[in-house]
Design a protein around this motif. Structure first.
Motif, short mmCIF file in Angstrom:
data_model
loop_
_atom_site.label_atom_id
_atom_site.label_comp_id
_atom_site.label_asym_id
_atom_site.label_seq_id
_atom_site.Cartn_x
_atom_site.Cartn_y
_atom_site.Cartn_z
N LEU A 157 30.18 0.60 46.86
CA LEU A 157 29.79 2.33 47.44
C LEU A 157 28.90 1.31 48.74
O LEU A 157 28.73 2.83 49.57
N ASP A 158 28.51 0.73 49.28
CA ASP A 158 27.62 0.48 50.46
C ASP A 158 28.85 0.61 51.48
O ASP A 158 28.78 1.29 52.93
N GLU A 159 30.28 -0.22 51.17
CA GLU A 159 31.06 0.10 52.40
C GLU A 159 31.53 1.11 51.96
O GLU A 159 31.96 2.13 53.63
N ARG A 160 31.29 2.26 51.61
CA ARG A 160 32.01 4.11 51.84
C ARG A 160 30.57 4.19 51.84
O ARG A 160 30.82 5.83 53.20
N LYS A 161 29.14 4.41 52.03
CA LYS A 161 28.30 4.88 52.10
C LYS A 161 28.42 4.56 54.07
O LYS A 161 27.78 5.53 54.80
N LEU A 162 28.55 3.07 54.27
CA LEU A 162 28.28 3.09 56.00
C LEU A 162 29.92 3.74 56.40
O LEU A 162 29.38 4.59 57.43
N LEU A 163 30.99 4.06 55.94
CA LEU A 163 32.27 4.20 56.29
C LEU A 163 31.91 5.58 56.73
O LEU A 163 32.21 6.55 57.65
N LYS A 164 30.97 6.52 55.97
CA LYS A 164 30.89 7.66 55.86
C LYS A 164 29.85 8.57 56.62
O LYS A 164 29.78 9.05 57.69
N ALA A 165 29.19 7.24 57.42
CA ALA A 165 27.79 7.66 58.40
C ALA A 165 29.16 7.13 59.27
O ALA A 165 28.44 7.65 60.05
N ILE A 166 29.21 6.16 59.44
CA ILE A 166 30.39 6.12 60.92
C ILE A 166 31.24 7.21 61.48
O ILE A 166 31.04 7.64 62.18
N LEU A 167 31.61 7.57 60.07
CA LEU A 167 32.77 9.28 60.33
C LEU A 167 31.85 10.31 60.88
O LEU A 167 32.70 10.65 62.01
N PHE A 168 30.39 10.22 59.55
CA PHE A 168 29.38 11.57 60.64
C PHE A 168 29.59 11.53 61.94
O PHE A 168 29.29 12.76 62.12
N ASP A 169 29.22 10.14 62.42
CA ASP A 169 29.10 10.05 64.13
C ASP A 169 29.72 10.15 64.92
O ASP A 169 29.51 10.33 66.34
N THR A 170 31.03 10.00 64.70
CA THR A 170 32.10 10.03 65.81
C THR A 170 32.92 11.50 66.01
O THR A 170 32.45 12.60 64.74
N ASP A 171 32.78 10.93 67.49
CA ASP A 171 33.12 12.52 68.14
C ASP A 171 34.25 12.91 67.72
O ASP A 171 36.06 12.22 67.70
N ALA A 172 35.09 14.17 67.00
CA ALA A 172 36.46 14.38 66.46
C ALA A 172 37.10 14.04 67.64
O ALA A 172 37.59 14.52 67.83
N HIS A 173 36.92 15.10 68.66
CA HIS A 173 38.04 15.24 70.09
C HIS A 173 38.07 13.56 70.17
O HIS A 173 39.35 13.94 70.70
N PHE A 174 36.99 12.61 69.91
CA PHE A 174 37.80 11.40 70.38
C PHE A 174 39.04 11.34 69.87
O PHE A 174 39.46 9.86 70.27
N VAL A 175 38.51 11.51 68.46
CA VAL A 175 39.77 10.61 67.31
C VAL A 175 40.84 11.40 67.83
O VAL A 175 41.94 10.64 67.78
N LYS A 176 40.80 12.41 68.02
CA LYS A 176 41.64 13.13 68.18
C LYS A 176 42.70 12.65 69.45
O LYS A 176 44.00 12.89 69.68
N TRP A 177 42.37 12.42 70.20
CA TRP A 177 42.97 12.14 71.93
C TRP A 177 43.28 10.14 71.60
O TRP A 177 44.34 10.01 71.47
N ALA A 178 43.04 9.49 70.39
CA ALA A 178 42.60 8.30 70.28
C ALA A 178 44.01 8.01 69.10
O ALA A 178 45.17 7.41 69.64
N ILE A 179 44.52 9.47 67.58
CA ILE A 179 45.18 9.25 67.20
C ILE A 179 46.50 9.20 68.04
O ILE A 179 47.44 8.37 68.09
N HIS A 180 46.01 10.47 69.81
CA HIS A 180 47.51 10.18 70.20
C HIS A 180 47.59 9.38 71.29
O HIS A 180 49.14 8.98 71.28
N GLN A 181 47.23 8.70 71.54
CA GLN A 181 47.33 7.40 72.41
C GLN A 181 47.65 6.38 71.51
O GLN A 181 48.96 5.34 71.43
N VAL A 182 47.36 6.44 70.44
CA VAL A 182 48.54 5.27 69.14
C VAL A 182 49.68 5.74 68.72
O VAL A 182 50.90 4.65 68.77
N VAL A 183 50.27 6.89 68.73
CA VAL A 183 51.13 7.37 68.05
C VAL A 183 51.89 7.14 69.39
O VAL A 183 53.89 7.50 69.49
#
Length: 245
Positions: A157-183
């Motif tokens: 549960l602690d891991e789920r809470k931590l990852l949820k908090a990290i994803l909540f703070d994540t910039d969505a546009h950065f994620v989209k850019w980063a996915i494009h870089q991986v692909v």
């Protein structure tokens, strides 16, 4: 959490060092690059003996910026002449790109990939069918949150809470850019002195596609948290190796 280059260059007036600060300054730096949109919280359970972790902060990508140009800007946060780099997941890809441009002592990849051959073929399909570019950035992040527990191999549960908090703070546009870089990543050059730690149960970069130096049994993509002691021992073993330049 992204940081502007203006914020990076701002520094507070220096004060006299305390004994603990003097000890910290005597330690050798290790530069840590977190996963896609994540931050230093993912490294919190790792143990560094004789070394001081320096966490590289994500910065906002410029319009249509390539991963090569982005990493050159990101590398301005590195002050060591031949740094030790630790890259987690997407941060490992960034660490490889940095090591292509500056001399490094060691580069340690965790739950990551070294070249385009290690990127799963179904990622590369999106080069020719880039449907993710049509999706709103917030929707991509929401989908990630929905399936995070399975993809990351979370165990508590602690891991789920931590990852949820990290994803909540994540910039969505950065994620989209980063996915494009991986692909679209087509790297063929693997810099010297790279050490790859990978989990045998990784669901994002599956184990069968990578050529690791150290494997972690039952290690998922989030093994840096739930196998932290074992990974800390591997990192210590690697950084203490005497490698001739």
């Amino acid at each position: 959490m992204l940081q502007s280059e203006k914020d990076q260059n701002y520094s507070l007036p220096k004060s006299e060092s305390t004994p603990s600060e003097k000890l910290e300054n005597a330690l050798k730096d290790i530069y840590c690059v977190s996963g896609l949109g994540a931050d230093e919280r993912v490294f919190q359970k790792l143990r560094f003996e004789g070394y001081r972790p320096i966490h590289i902060k994500w910065i906002e990508p410029e319009a249509k910026e390539s991963i090569g140009d982005y990493t050159k800007r990101l590398a301005t946060q590195i002050n060591a002449e031949r740094p030790i780099l630790i890259g987690l997941s997407f941060g490992g890809i960034i660490a490889v790109e940095i090591a292509k441009n500056i001399a490094t002592e060691k580069v340690i990849l965790i739950s990551s990939t070294k070249n385009q051959q290690e990127v799963p073929f179904y990622f590369r399909i999106f080069r020719w069918l880039p449907i993710y570019l049509l999706l709103p950035a917030r929707l991509i992040l929401w989908i990630g949150q929905l399936f995070a527990s399975w993809f990351f191999g979370l165990e508590s549960l602690d891991e789920r809470k931590l990852l949820k908090a990290i994803l909540f703070d994540t910039d969505a546009h950065f994620v989209k850019w980063a996915i494009h870089q991986v692909v679209t990543w087509k790297n063929e050059l693997i810099p010297e002195n790279i050490y790859h730690i990978h989990g045998e149960s990784d669901r994002i970069f599956p184990y069968q596609f990578v050529h690791e130096d150290f494997s972690v049994k039952k290690g998922g993509h989030f093994m840096i948290m739930n196998h932290a002691e074992y990974i800390s021992n591997l990192i210590q073993k690697i950084v203490d190796l005497n490698v001739q330049a």
